[in-house]
Design a protein around this motif. Structure first.
Motif, PDB file in Angstrom:
ATOM      1  N   VAL A 166       1.048  -1.192  -0.054  1.00 11.38           N
ATOM      2  CA  VAL A 166      -0.085   0.080   0.044  1.00 11.38           C
ATOM      3  C   VAL A 166       0.778   1.351   0.115  1.00 11.38           C
ATOM      4  O   VAL A 166       1.688   1.513   0.871  1.00 11.38           O
ATOM      5  CB  VAL A 166      -0.856  -0.145   1.234  1.00 11.38           C
ATOM      6  N   ARG A 200      -7.008   2.526  -0.609  1.00 11.24           N
ATOM      7  CA  ARG A 200      -5.948   1.875   0.354  1.00 11.24           C
ATOM      8  C   ARG A 200      -6.338   1.143   1.646  1.00 11.24           C
ATOM      9  O   ARG A 200      -5.560   0.059   1.991  1.00 11.24           O
ATOM     10  CB  ARG A 200      -5.035   2.990   0.681  1.00 11.24           C
ATOM     11  N   GLY A 229      -7.036  -2.262   0.475  1.00 10.12           N
ATOM     12  CA  GLY A 229      -5.674  -3.022   0.251  1.00 10.12           C
ATOM     13  C   GLY A 229      -5.023  -3.476   1.597  1.00 10.12           C
ATOM     14  O   GLY A 229      -4.477  -4.488   1.890  1.00 10.12           O
ATOM     15  N   ASP A 275      -7.036  -6.430   2.971  1.00  7.54           N
ATOM     16  CA  ASP A 275      -6.605  -7.673   2.343  1.00  7.54           C
ATOM     17  C   ASP A 275      -5.349  -8.217   2.800  1.00  7.54           C
ATOM     18  O   ASP A 275      -5.223  -9.273   2.678  1.00  7.54           O
ATOM     19  CB  ASP A 275      -6.479  -7.417   0.682  1.00  7.54           C
TER      20      ASP A 275
END
Length: 169
Positions: free
Chosen positions: A101, A152, A155, A158
């Motif tokens: 990120v 972001r 992300g 994740d």
């Protein structure tokens, strides 16, 4: 912006205390050596004991908390924060998690401060993943998203939250 900081372990060991005056730098280096030795000695003692796993973990946690208190007494609040940003397990985990990120140093420090405010966040047993993670605190999610933005933050999630079969979390 963070590219100007080399966050690998060897650079942090070599110049990771440059923000401290020479006398404090020496004290912190000795504290670090002494702390590692104390942990190693306690681990060896606990290996031969018949204490349950939870009790052994509590002994280690107590030792680490005392060590962190000693460090906090020797440094100003700003110096302590800077040390933790450079050397704590939380910071290392956060850097690893955020490696995919794009993030500025300011955002990193905001995230670190937010996550570091969670009880026991600076202890080595603290993890960003798992049941005890500060990321499971519903109070933090909107603040993390505010710092990173929606895309972001997705992300980041994740990287931290495991996916469940069927595409969900």
């Amino acid at each position: 912006e963070m590219s100007k900081y080399d966050w690998n372990a060897s650079s942090r060991r070599d110049d990771g205390l440059v923000f401290l005056a020479p006398g404090k730098r020496s004290w912190v280096e000795e504290w670090g050596k002494r702390s590692k030795l104390e942990v190693r000695q306690l681990v060896e003692q606990l290996k031969t004991s018949n204490e349950p796993k939870e009790t052994r973990a509590a002994f280690l946690r107590d030792l680490e908390m005392r060590q962190q208190q000693d460090l906090a007494k020797a440094l100003t609040p700003g110096e302590l924060t800077e040390y933790q940003v450079r050397h704590s397990g939380l910071a290392d985990q956060l850097r690893k998690t955020l490696s995919r990120v794009e993030i500025s140093e300011t955002e990193f420090r905001q995230l670190f401060t937010l996550l570091g405010s969670h009880p026991d966040a600076m202890l080595s047993a603290s993890r960003l993943k798992g049941a005890e993670s500060p990321l499971n605190d519903p109070f933090l999610a909107p603040r993390l998203q505010e710092i990173l933005g929606v895309e972001r933050y997705a992300g980041f999630q994740d990287a931290v939250l495991p996916r469940v079969k069927g595409g969900g979390r």
